[in-house]
Design an enzyme around this catalytic site. Sequence first.
Site, PDB file in Angstrom:
ATOM      1  N   GLY A 118       0.699  -1.090  -0.256  1.00 56.68           N
ATOM      2  CA  GLY A 118       0.210  -0.262  -0.268  1.00 56.68           C
ATOM      3  C   GLY A 118       0.885   0.979  -0.472  1.00 56.68           C
ATOM      4  O   GLY A 118       0.485   2.109   0.057  1.00 56.68           O
ATOM      5  N   HIS A 144       0.659   1.305 -13.179  1.00 54.81           N
ATOM      6  CA  HIS A 144       1.596   0.225 -13.891  1.00 54.81           C
ATOM      7  C   HIS A 144       3.345   0.646 -13.821  1.00 54.81           C
ATOM      8  O   HIS A 144       3.652   1.976 -14.430  1.00 54.81           O
ATOM      9  CB  HIS A 144       0.911  -0.134 -15.230  1.00 54.81           C
ATOM     10  CG  HIS A 144       1.753  -1.457 -16.007  1.00 54.81           C
ATOM     11  ND1 HIS A 144       1.266  -2.490 -15.127  1.00 54.81           N
ATOM     12  CD2 HIS A 144       2.682  -1.468 -16.810  1.00 54.81           C
ATOM     13  CE1 HIS A 144       2.344  -3.362 -16.175  1.00 54.81           C
ATOM     14  NE2 HIS A 144       3.521  -2.801 -16.544  1.00 54.81           N
ATOM     15  N   GLU A 203       5.675   6.277  -9.068  1.00 51.46           N
ATOM     16  CA  GLU A 203       4.735   6.555  -8.934  1.00 51.46           C
ATOM     17  C   GLU A 203       3.587   7.268  -7.572  1.00 51.46           C
ATOM     18  O   GLU A 203       2.837   7.291  -8.418  1.00 51.46           O
ATOM     19  CB  GLU A 203       4.409   4.996  -8.611  1.00 51.46           C
ATOM     20  CG  GLU A 203       4.687   4.183  -9.990  1.00 51.46           C
ATOM     21  CD  GLU A 203       4.724   2.463  -9.042  1.00 51.46           C
ATOM     22  OE1 GLU A 203       3.793   2.219  -8.550  1.00 51.46           O
ATOM     23  OE2 GLU A 203       5.629   1.335  -9.651  1.00 51.46           O
ATOM     24  N   ILE A 230      -7.541  -9.419 -10.847  1.00 47.16           N
ATOM     25  CA  ILE A 230      -8.407  -9.905 -12.127  1.00 47.16           C
ATOM     26  C   ILE A 230      -9.562  -8.643 -12.083  1.00 47.16           C
ATOM     27  O   ILE A 230     -10.641  -9.665 -11.455  1.00 47.16           O
ATOM     28  CB  ILE A 230      -8.475  -9.889 -13.405  1.00 47.16           C
ATOM     29  CG1 ILE A 230      -7.031 -10.685 -13.707  1.00 47.16           C
ATOM     30  CG2 ILE A 230      -9.084  -9.440 -14.529  1.00 47.16           C
ATOM     31  CD1 ILE A 230      -5.643  -9.584 -14.315  1.00 47.16           C
TER      32      ILE A 230
END
Length: 188
Positions: free
Chosen positions: A14, A108, A173, A91
């Site tokens: 996280g 990603h 990110e 998914i």
Amino acid sequence: MGKANVAVFISGSGSNLNSLIKFSLKKNSKFRISLIVSNNSKALGLKYAKLFNIKKKIINYKSKRLMEKGLINKLQKERIDIICLAGFMKIISKNFIKKFDGMILNIHPSLLPKYKGLNTHFRAISNKDRYSGCTVHLVNHKLDGGKIISQKKVKILKKDTPKSLASRILKQEHVLYSKTLNKILFNL
Ligand code: GRF
């Protein structure tokens, strides 16, 4: 529009969730983190739910249909405007994506469309790429295939290992995700 309600989906540490929470507390933030969803009840990232007093929902993929029904209800109950996948390793079904079409973002760890899927850093290094990086994209039914919203390039150093590259990209990110989310909401 007031602040947008964001649900963050996690499966592990996280660190992206943590950076989104930290940004959401800033004056110029256009969003709040209203819900943390995890498919893993032991995800270390769940500590942030306690720390920042944010509602959480653990989803159990064993009964997918039932899970999805409960999840959709919870997202609607919390009036979620945007879903951010952040280190989420499951998914999501076509049905779920259709329901929240255009409202699901993912981060990603590669410069998409290169290196969809896993082991992105190992692949970029093995291919002797000069750059890798990270991408924020819309989630559609194709794995890591949705519309690219923003990217940040990171130079691959000669001495880089997948581990050293991963940690440098992860830091980017953390910056890119919040900045991109805020920009999207600012322009709404
Ligand atoms: C990391 O590999 C990151 O590159 C990707 O998801 C993984 C875990 O991220 N986005 P987090 O620390 O759980 O946010």
